[in-house]
Design a protein around this motif. Structure first.
Motif, PDB file in Angstrom:
ATOM      1  N   ARG A 165       1.152 -38.163   3.203  1.00 38.26           N
ATOM      2  CA  ARG A 165       1.195 -36.734   3.547  1.00 38.26           C
ATOM      3  C   ARG A 165       0.449 -35.923   2.487  1.00 38.26           C
ATOM      4  O   ARG A 165      -0.319 -35.008   2.800  1.00 38.26           O
ATOM      5  CB  ARG A 165       2.646 -36.256   3.611  1.00 38.26           C
ATOM      6  N   VAL A 166       0.677 -36.276   1.245  1.00 38.22           N
ATOM      7  CA  VAL A 166       0.023 -35.560   0.141  1.00 38.22           C
ATOM      8  C   VAL A 166      -1.488 -35.774   0.191  1.00 38.22           C
ATOM      9  O   VAL A 166      -2.271 -34.851  -0.038  1.00 38.22           O
ATOM     10  CB  VAL A 166       0.598 -36.023  -1.210  1.00 38.22           C
ATOM     11  N   LYS A 167      -1.897 -37.018   0.502  1.00 38.07           N
ATOM     12  CA  LYS A 167      -3.336 -37.305   0.586  1.00 38.07           C
ATOM     13  C   LYS A 167      -3.993 -36.456   1.678  1.00 38.07           C
ATOM     14  O   LYS A 167      -5.176 -36.140   1.609  1.00 38.07           O
ATOM     15  CB  LYS A 167      -3.561 -38.796   0.875  1.00 38.07           C
ATOM     16  N   MET A 168      -3.214 -36.101   2.706  1.00 38.64           N
ATOM     17  CA  MET A 168      -3.718 -35.222   3.765  1.00 38.64           C
ATOM     18  C   MET A 168      -3.647 -33.748   3.354  1.00 38.64           C
ATOM     19  O   MET A 168      -4.026 -32.863   4.132  1.00 38.64           O
ATOM     20  CB  MET A 168      -2.871 -35.391   5.040  1.00 38.64           C
ATOM     21  N   LYS A 169      -3.105 -33.500   2.165  1.00 31.84           N
ATOM     22  CA  LYS A 169      -2.871 -32.138   1.649  1.00 31.84           C
ATOM     23  C   LYS A 169      -1.811 -31.411   2.475  1.00 31.84           C
ATOM     24  O   LYS A 169      -1.785 -30.180   2.538  1.00 31.84           O
ATOM     25  CB  LYS A 169      -4.173 -31.338   1.599  1.00 31.84           C
ATOM     26  N   ASP A 170      -0.944 -32.209   3.107  1.00 30.33           N
ATOM     27  CA  ASP A 170       0.175 -31.658   3.876  1.00 30.33           C
ATOM     28  C   ASP A 170       1.408 -31.660   2.969  1.00 30.33           C
ATOM     29  O   ASP A 170       2.320 -32.471   3.129  1.00 30.33           O
ATOM     30  CB  ASP A 170       0.405 -32.505   5.133  1.00 30.33           C
ATOM     31  N   PHE A 171       1.417 -30.741   2.022  1.00 32.83           N
ATOM     32  CA  PHE A 171       2.512 -30.710   1.051  1.00 32.83           C
ATOM     33  C   PHE A 171       3.825 -30.282   1.698  1.00 32.83           C
ATOM     34  O   PHE A 171       4.890 -30.776   1.328  1.00 32.83           O
ATOM     35  CB  PHE A 171       2.148 -29.764  -0.106  1.00 32.83           C
ATOM     36  N   GLU A 172       3.747 -29.411   2.676  1.00 32.53           N
ATOM     37  CA  GLU A 172       4.966 -28.997   3.374  1.00 32.53           C
ATOM     38  C   GLU A 172       5.590 -30.190   4.086  1.00 32.53           C
ATOM     39  O   GLU A 172       6.813 -30.393   4.046  1.00 32.53           O
ATOM     40  CB  GLU A 172       4.632 -27.892   4.377  1.00 32.53           C
ATOM     41  N   GLY A 173       4.760 -30.994   4.753  1.00 28.95           N
ATOM     42  CA  GLY A 173       5.265 -32.193   5.424  1.00 28.95           C
ATOM     43  C   GLY A 173       5.874 -33.174   4.442  1.00 28.95           C
ATOM     44  O   GLY A 173       6.879 -33.838   4.750  1.00 28.95           O
TER      45      GLY A 173
END
Length: 700
Positions: A326-334
Motif C-alpha cells: 500500500r505504501v509503495k502505491m503511495k496509498d498511506f490512508e489505505g
C-alpha cells in the motif's frame, strides 16, 4: 568458525579439551570447510592437503562409531568428480565403501557421474550393458541410481535404454523419482512421462506424489513460458486423470512467483479455492514478495479480498507485507486502514508495520509525516525496534538529530545492529560531517564480522559526497585487512570515478567485483567510460569479455552494443573516426554483426559531426550487415546528408523515402527548416548586400 581460524586438527583437539563431543554435524562442517578450500585454491599442494584432511575426518568418524552417510561423503566424491580425479576417486571411494555395504547402489550413482564427467563412453556403456543383462538381487537399486545419474546429465540415448527395462514402481526414493521426471521434461520425453505416471497410478505411490511428479515434468520442459507451463500441468493432470494436489498447486504458484508473474499466481489461487483445496498463508507471502519485485503493488487489493472472503488467518508478516505494498502505491490512508483492521483479525500492530509506513514517507522526503508515524507508534504502545532507529537516524538532516536518536537508541535497550552503524555513516556524510562518519567504524560496538561491510558503506558515502580520495583510502584499508569491498560499494565508486585518467583504477575495481550480475553492470560502466575518453583497445577487450559472458544470449549482447553506440551519438562532439574504428574492431575481433539500432546511432552521430564521408561508409554497413533500409534509416541518412551540405544526395534519398506517415513528414519538414532554410536565408542576405553595394557605387 574454529575451523576457519585454527584449522580442522586443532579444532577437534579444542573441542575435546572443552569436553564437547565432535558429532556428525561438527564433522560435516569441517569436511565442508576443507572442500571449499580445495575448490578455491589454485595450488596443487594445498588441494592435496585438503582432500587428505577430508579423508582423515571421514576415517575418524568411522573410528568413533559414526556411520558414514551420504551427507558426509557425497560432497567429497563430487569434488573428486568435478576435478576429474579418476584414480583418487577410485581409491577414496573404495575406502569409504568398506563397511558401508547398505549404500553400494548409491556409490554406483557417483561412479556413473564420474565416467560421464570424464567422457569415458566405454565405461558408461559397460555399466549400462551390465545392468541391462543382470536382473537379480539388488540390481533394481543399481538401475535406479544409474538412471538417476544419466538423467541428471541429460544422456538421452542411455536414459531411453534404461527406461525400457526399469520398473519405476519399485524405486526406493520419491526424490529420485522427482529428479527423473525433471529430466524427462528437459529431454521432452512426454510419452515416457505419461507411461510412468500410469504405472505409478497402479502402485501405492499416492495421488499427491504423482501430482508433484507432473509438476516436476512440466516446469522442466525447456523454453516454456509460465502460461505454457500451467497449460502443460493442467493438460497432463486431465489426460492422465490425476487430481492436482494442494502441494503441487503451491509449487506451481511458487514457480509463477519466481518468474514474477504474481497475477498468474493469483489466478491459480482462485482455481484452488474453487476446487475446495486448502492454501497456506505462507504461499500468500511468496505472492506478496513477487508483487513487490514486479511492481504489481495494486494486486494487494485482490490478495486482501481473497484472504477475507476465504476466512484465512493472516499473521503479522502478512499484514506487514500488505501495508508495505500500500505504501509503495503511495496509498498511506489505505496502509493506516489495514492497521485498523488488525483488531478484527485478533492481531496487534507491530513496529514492522509502522516502519513500512515511516519508510514510505521518508522516501517521499516528507519528514514531518515520517516523524508523525513515530508519535502514532507511541500512542499505540508499539516499541521502536532497530529498524525504526535505522530509518530515523538515516534520514536526519541535522547533526543534533543524529546524536539525539542515537542516544535514545542506547537508552532503549534495543540491539545496535550493523544497519544502525551504516545509517550513522550515511547521516553524518549527508550533513557534511565526514570525520564523524569515519569515526563510526572505530566504535567498539561495531561487530567484527561486519566491519568490512560497514567500511564499504563508508567508502560509498564518501564517494557519493565528493570525497573520492578519502573513499579510496578506505578501500585500501579494507584490502590491507585481507577483506573484500562490497560489490555495491564498488559500483558506487565506479559511478563517481568518471573523470579522465581513471581507467586503470576502474579496471582494478572491476577485477574485484565477484557478484556476476553486478560485474556485468560494472563492466558496462567501464566500457562507456572508455568510449567517452576514446580508449579503443580497452573498450574492445571489455566488450569481448561481455560477449563471452553472454555467449548464449544474442539479445543481451545486442543491447550492450547499442548502448555503446548510443554513447557516441549522445556526445556533443561525436568522434566519428573512433566510432568507425570501434565498429570495425567489433566486426573483425569479436565477430559480431552490428545491429540496426547501432548503425542508426552512428548515422545520427554523423549528422551531429556533419561528416559526409562517415555517413556514406555507415550507409554501406547496412547492406554489409544484411539490413534492408527502412524509413528511420532513410530519415537519419537524409538528416546526415543535409547537415554535411550534400543537398543533391539528400534529395535522392528523399525521393526513395516513403512519406505517407504524418510523423515522417514532420521530421522532413524539421530537417529542411534546420539545414536548408537558414542556408537559403543566408544566400538571400548576401544577394541583398551585393545589390545594396552596387546602388551605393552607382550613386558615387
Amino acid at each position: 568458525m574454529c575451523g576457519q581460524k585454527l584449522g580442522t586438527d586443532a579444532t577437534i583437539q579444542v573441542f575435546g579439551k572443552l569436553g564437547r563431543e565432535t558429532g556428525v554435524k561438527e564433522f560435516n562442517a569441517l569436511i565442508g570447510l576443507c572442500i571449499v578450500k580445495a575448490r578455491e585454491t589454485r595450488s596443487e599442494d594445498v588441494w592435496l592437503q585438503e582432500i587428505s584432511k577430508v579423508y582423515k575426518l571421514l576415517m575418524l568418524m568411522r573410528e568413533r562409531g559414526f556411520k558414514l552417510e551420504e551427507e558426509s561423503y557425497g560432497p567429497f566424491l563430487m569434488l573428486l568428480i568435478d576435478m576429474e580425479m579418476v584414480e583418487e576417486f577410485q581409491f577414496f571411494c573404495g575406502a569409504i565403501r568398506d563397511g558401508n555395504s547398505n549404500s553400494l547402489s548409491r556409490f554406483a550413482y557417483y561412479e556413473m557421474l564420474l565416467w560421464i564427467r570424464v567422457n569415458n563412453e566405454v565405461k558408461i556403456q559397460e555399466l549400462c550393458d551390465f545392468i541391462a543383462t543382470n536382473d537379480e538381487g539388488d540390481k533394481t537399486n543399481f538401475k535406479e541410481h544409474y538412471l538417476l545419474a544419466l538423467c541428471e546429465s541429460d544422456r538421452k540415448k542411455e536414459v531411453l535404454l534404461l527406461l525400457g527395462i526399469v520398473d519405476i514402481t519399485k524405486f526406493s526414493s520419491l526424490d529420485n523419482l522427482t529428479n527423473i521426471f525433471g529430466s524427462l521434461g528437459r529431454l521432452s520425453l512426454e510419452s515416457c512421462a505419461e507411461k510412468f505416471i500410469r504405472a505409478l497410478k497402479g502402485s501405492d505411490t499416492g495421488a499427491e506424489n504423482i501430482s508433484n511428479f507432473i509438476y516436476s515434468y512440466a516446469t522442466s520442459v525447456p523454453n516454456l513460458a509460465v502460461d505454457d507451463v500451467i497449460s502443460k500441468f493442467k493438460h497432463l493432470h486431465l489426460e492422465l486423470e490425476v487430481v492436482p494436489s494442494s502441494a503441487a498447486y503451491e509449487k506451481l504458484i511458487g514457480h509463477c512467483c519466481n518468474s514474477l508473474k504474481a497475477h498468474v499466481a493469483l489466478d491459480i489461487v482462485d482455481q484452488m479455492f474453487e476446487a475446495g483445496l486448502t492454501l497456506s498463508i505462507e504461499t500468500f507471502h511468496s505472492i506478496l514478495c513477487a508483487c513487490e519485485e514486479s511492481c504489481d503493488y495494486n494486486l494487494v487489493h485482490r490478495i486482501y479480498s481473497m484472504i477475507c472472503h476465504n476466512n484465512l488467518k493472516p499473521n503479522n508478516e502478512t499484514f506487514r507485507a500488505m501495508i508495505n505494498l500500500r505504501v509503495k502505491m503511495k496509498d498511506f490512508e489505505g496502509a493506516y486502514n489495514m492497521i485498523k483492521d488488525l483488531e478484527n483479525m485478533n492481531l496487534m500492530p507491530t513496529a514492522g508495520m509502522y516502519n513500512a509506513i515511516m519508510a514510505g514517507y521518508f522516501r517521499e522526503k516528507n519528514m514531518h509525516a515520517g516523524l508523525r508515524v513515530l508519535k502514532q507508534m507511541e500512542d499505540a504502545d508499539v516499541k521502536r525496534d532497530s529498524q525504526t532507529f535505522t530509518y530515523l537516524i538515516g534520514n536526519c538532516v541535522h547533526e543534533e538529530d543524529i546524536v539525539k536518536y542515537y542516544e535514545e537508541l542506547k537508552c532503549s535497550g534495543v540491539q545496535i545492529t550493523k544497519h544502525i552503524f551504516m545509517a550513522l555513516i550515511n547521516a553524518y556524510a549527508a550533513c557534511g560531517q565526514f570525520e564523524k562518519a569515519k569515526k563510526v567504524v572505530l566504535d567498539k560496538g561495531v561487530p567484527v564480522k561486519s566491519l568490512s561491510e560497514i567500511k564499504s558503506v563508508l567508502a560509498s558515502a564518501l564517494a557519493s559526497h565528493g570525497q573520492i580520495s578519502e573513499a579510496l583510502d578506505v578501500c585500501e584499508e579494507i584490502k590491507e585487512a585481507e577483506c573484500n569491498l562490497e560489490p555495491k560499494a564498488i559500483i558506487c565508486l565506479m559511478d563517481h570515478l568518471q573523470t579522465e585518467g581513471q581507467l586503470s583504477r576502474l579496471i582494478q575495481l572491476l577485477e574485484e567485483l565477484k557478484d556476476s550480475d553486478l560485474w556485468i553492470d560494472g563492466c558496462c560502466k567501464v566500457i562507456l567510460y572508455c568510449v567517452q575518453f576514446k580508449h579503443l583497445s580497452s573498450a574492445v577487450d571489455l566488450l569481448k569479455q561481455l560477449v563471452d559472458k553472454f555467449c548464449d544470449d544474442e539479445v543481451a549482447t545486442e543491447v550492450i552494443f547499442d548502448e555503446v553506440f548510443s554513447k557516441i551519438a549522445e556526445s556533443e562532439r561525436a568522434d566519428m573516426q573512433f566510432g568507425l574504428n570501434l565498429l570495425q574492431a567489433i566486426k573483425e575481433q569479436l565477430d559480431v554483426r552490428p545491429s540496426r539500432k547501432s548503425l542508426d546511432f552512428l548515422l545520427g552521430a554523423c549528422a551531429s559531426a556533419k561528416d559526409l564521408q562517415s555517413s556514406n561508409l555507415i550507409w554501406k554497413e547496412y547492406q554489409i550487415a544484411g539490413l534492408p533500409y527502412n524509413v528511420l534509416s532513410y530519415l537519419r541518412m537524409y538528416q546526415a546528408l543535409l547537415a554535411s551540405g550534400a543537398h543533391a544526395s539528400a534529395t535522392k534519398i528523399l525521393n526513395k523515402m516513403p512519406k505517407d506517415d504524418p510523423h515522417v513528414q514532420c521530421v522532413i519538414k524539421a530537417c529542411k527548416a534546420t539545414y536548408i532554410e537558414p542556408a537559403s536565408g543566408m544566400g538571400n542576405k548576401k544577394k541583398k548586400t551585393k545589390k545594396k553595394k552596387k546602388k551605393e557605387m552607382a550613386r558615387e
